[in-house]
Design an enzyme around this catalytic site. Structure first.
Site, PDB file in Angstrom:
ATOM      1  N   ASP A  26     134.861  19.056 102.385  1.00 20.62           N
ATOM      2  CA  ASP A  26     136.119  19.368 101.697  1.00 20.62           C
ATOM      3  C   ASP A  26     136.006  18.863 100.262  1.00 20.62           C
ATOM      4  OD1 ASP A  26     138.845  20.166 101.372  1.00 20.62           O
ATOM      5  OD2 ASP A  26     139.428  18.068 101.519  1.00 20.62           O
ATOM      6  N   SER A  27     136.950  19.288  99.451  1.00 22.69           N
ATOM      7  CA  SER A  27     136.986  18.795  98.075  1.00 22.69           C
ATOM      8  C   SER A  27     137.379  17.317  98.015  1.00 22.69           C
ATOM      9  CB  SER A  27     137.981  19.628  97.267  1.00 22.69           C
ATOM     10  OG  SER A  27     139.243  19.604  97.895  1.00 22.69           O
ATOM     11  N   TYR A  58     139.596  21.285  93.731  1.00 27.18           N
ATOM     12  CA  TYR A  58     138.927  22.576  93.665  1.00 27.18           C
ATOM     13  C   TYR A  58     139.964  23.686  93.399  1.00 27.18           C
ATOM     14  CZ  TYR A  58     134.474  21.009  95.891  1.00 27.18           C
ATOM     15  OH  TYR A  58     133.273  20.414  96.192  1.00 27.18           O
ATOM     16  N   GLY A  59     141.197  23.404  93.800  1.00 27.68           N
ATOM     17  CA  GLY A  59     142.233  24.453  93.853  1.00 27.68           C
ATOM     18  C   GLY A  59     142.629  25.065  92.532  1.00 27.68           C
ATOM     19  N   CYS A  90     137.875  22.961 103.526  1.00 27.67           N
ATOM     20  CA  CYS A  90     138.675  23.259 102.336  1.00 27.67           C
ATOM     21  C   CYS A  90     139.089  24.737 102.313  1.00 27.67           C
ATOM     22  CB  CYS A  90     137.826  22.939 101.113  1.00 27.67           C
ATOM     23  SG  CYS A  90     138.647  23.207  99.551  1.00 27.67           S
ATOM     24  N   ASN A  91     140.384  24.976 102.241  1.00 29.63           N
ATOM     25  CA  ASN A  91     140.866  26.369 102.173  1.00 29.63           C
ATOM     26  C   ASN A  91     140.374  27.052 100.906  1.00 29.63           C
ATOM     27  OD1 ASN A  91     143.415  27.101 104.223  1.00 29.63           O
ATOM     28  ND2 ASN A  91     142.940  24.940 104.040  1.00 29.63           N
ATOM     29  N   THR A  92     140.383  26.300  99.805  1.00 29.93           N
ATOM     30  CA  THR A  92     139.952  26.872  98.524  1.00 29.93           C
ATOM     31  C   THR A  92     138.496  27.320  98.608  1.00 29.93           C
ATOM     32  OG1 THR A  92     141.501  25.401  97.391  1.00 29.93           O
ATOM     33  CG2 THR A  92     139.774  26.406  96.062  1.00 29.93           C
ATOM     34  N   GLU A 169     148.781  12.817  99.234  1.00 28.73           N
ATOM     35  CA  GLU A 169     147.896  11.678  98.969  1.00 28.73           C
ATOM     36  C   GLU A 169     148.693  10.410  98.638  1.00 28.73           C
ATOM     37  OE1 GLU A 169     144.535  12.509  96.502  1.00 28.73           O
ATOM     38  OE2 GLU A 169     143.945  14.198  97.752  1.00 28.73           O
ATOM     39  N   CYS A 205     146.193  24.854 103.222  1.00 27.69           N
ATOM     40  CA  CYS A 205     145.577  23.801 102.396  1.00 27.69           C
ATOM     41  C   CYS A 205     145.355  22.603 103.308  1.00 27.69           C
ATOM     42  CB  CYS A 205     146.497  23.437 101.236  1.00 27.69           C
ATOM     43  SG  CYS A 205     145.872  22.078 100.213  1.00 27.69           S
ATOM     44  N   THR A 206     144.252  21.926 103.108  1.00 26.07           N
ATOM     45  CA  THR A 206     143.895  20.793 103.980  1.00 26.07           C
ATOM     46  C   THR A 206     145.001  19.755 104.121  1.00 26.07           C
ATOM     47  OG1 THR A 206     142.829  19.928 101.992  1.00 26.07           O
ATOM     48  CG2 THR A 206     141.392  20.823 103.709  1.00 26.07           C
ATOM     49  N   HIS A 207     145.745  19.534 103.021  1.00 27.71           N
ATOM     50  CA  HIS A 207     146.740  18.455 103.035  1.00 27.71           C
ATOM     51  C   HIS A 207     148.041  18.819 103.750  1.00 27.71           C
ATOM     52  CE1 HIS A 207     144.062  17.331  99.795  1.00 27.71           C
ATOM     53  NE2 HIS A 207     144.676  16.176  99.616  1.00 27.71           N
TER      54      HIS A 207
HETATM   55  N1  DGL Z   1     141.062  20.906  99.877  1.00 26.00           N
HETATM   56  C1  DGL Z   1     141.815  21.820  99.045  1.00 26.00           C
HETATM   57  C2  DGL Z   1     142.244  23.030  99.888  1.00 26.00           C
HETATM   58  O1  DGL Z   1     142.337  22.964 101.090  1.00 26.00           O
HETATM   59  C3  DGL Z   1     143.026  21.163  98.419  1.00 26.00           C
HETATM   60  C4  DGL Z   1     142.720  20.147  97.341  1.00 26.00           C
HETATM   61  C5  DGL Z   1     141.998  20.738  96.141  1.00 26.00           C
HETATM   62  O2  DGL Z   1     142.627  21.455  95.332  1.00 26.00           O
HETATM   63  O3  DGL Z   1     140.799  20.497  96.017  1.00 26.00           O
HETATM   64  O4  DGL Z   1     142.487  24.078  99.342  1.00 26.00           O
END
Ligand code: DGL
Length: 285
Positions: A26-27, A58-59, A90-92, A169, A205-207
């Site tokens: 993940d990012s 990453y987003g 990571c979704n991104t 976070e 999104c992961t969060h």
């Molecule tokens: N992990 C990213 C996602 O799931 C979210 C955080 C980021 O922007 O890197 O898209």
């Protein structure tokens, strides 16, 4: 309790004899929600996770940059040659880097978009699905394409909600500031008569799984009906269990790698994953 109040967990030293089976990247720390879901679903698997905290987020970055980062993060995870599947938490990164990763590696490469799309298609009754995620995930229309491939009649309504990453976070899962941010993002969006018809919302999104309770409370108020939540972390864990039933035989060991401050990774990561159960290592890509 917020992130800064939490005590820093202690760690056992990294073990050389550990044999990782599933690699997850993940990012940053948010992917620990995905790791936690996989660990819950498949507790005997040995897992190695990399959070690219040095280059988060990453987003907000271009697809080319995210793909380059994803290839570098994966190369670090795959370097020992003992990985049986690569999970892009990571979704991104899942929205743009899967083809490049699949081209590079012979092992199965699983992203979170398809499992999330599958769960959303199964859940919707109105044929209107909402998606929230980062700017890159929403701009990529990856969920729209994945859902259309499964059922072209379903309409997808997507909204970027990037502030939520910082709120998660901070440990503000159900906090007045989080509720205010969600209202500011969702109210104008769901005032649109088409978007208002959504009965399913993908937490893209992961969060975002941590916001499920506040969303369950807020959404019926905004759209006047119940909205099912699709948690992409739970969806990928289920996909892994379904697609790779032969993988196993591990000891449930969890190894965490991060590319920046281990102190912050441990402190914030503890919001998403029981860090005491894992080893932690700083790496450079
Ligand atoms: N992990 C990213 C996602 O799931 C979210 C955080 C980021 O922007 O890197 O898209």
């Amino acid at each position: 309790m917020n992130a800064t109040d939490r005590p820093l967990p202690a760690y056992p030293p990294a073990s050389q004899e550990r044999v990782p089976r599933i690699a997850v990247f993940d990012s940053g720390v948010g992917g620990l929600t995905v790791l936690a879901a996989i660990h819950r679903e498949l507790p005997s698997l040995d897992l190695r996770f990399l959070g690219d905290t040095a280059r988060l987020p990453y987003g907000t970055k271009s697809a080319d940059t995210v793909t380059r980062y994803a290839l570098q993060a994966s190369a670090r995870l795959m370097q020992d040659g003992d990985v049986e599947a690569l999970v892009v938490a990571c979704n991104t990164a899942s929205s743009c880097a899967i083809p490049a990763l699949q081209q590079r590696y012979a092992v199965p490469v699983l992203g979170v978009i398809e499992p999330g799309a599958l769960a959303a298609v199964a859940a919707t009754r109105t044929g209107h699905v909402g998606v929230i995620g980062t700017e890159r995930t929403v701009d990529s229309r990856a969920y729209t394409h994945a859902i259309a491939a499964l059922d072209p009649a379903i309409q997808v309504h997507a909204r970027a909600t990037p502030l939520l990453v910082s709120l998660a976070e901070e440990g503000w899962f159900d906090h007045p500031a989080t509720e205010a941010a969600l209202r500011a993002y969702l109210q104008p969006w769901l005032a649109d008569p088409k978007a208002r018809q959504i009965d399913t919302l993908v937490l893209g999104c992961t969060h975002y799984p941590v916001f499920a309770p506040v969303l369950r409370r807020l959404l019926p108020e905004l759209v006047d009906h119940e909205v099912a939540l699709v948690d992409s972390a739970a969806a990928i864990a289920q996909a892994l269990a379904d697609q790779l039933p032969a993988i196993g035989g591990g000891r449930g060991a969890v190894e965490l790698l991060a590319t920046d401050s281990l102190e912050r990774f441990a402190r914030v990561g503890a919001l998403f994953f029981p860090m005491r159960a894992a080893t932690l290592q700083l790496v450079d890509l």
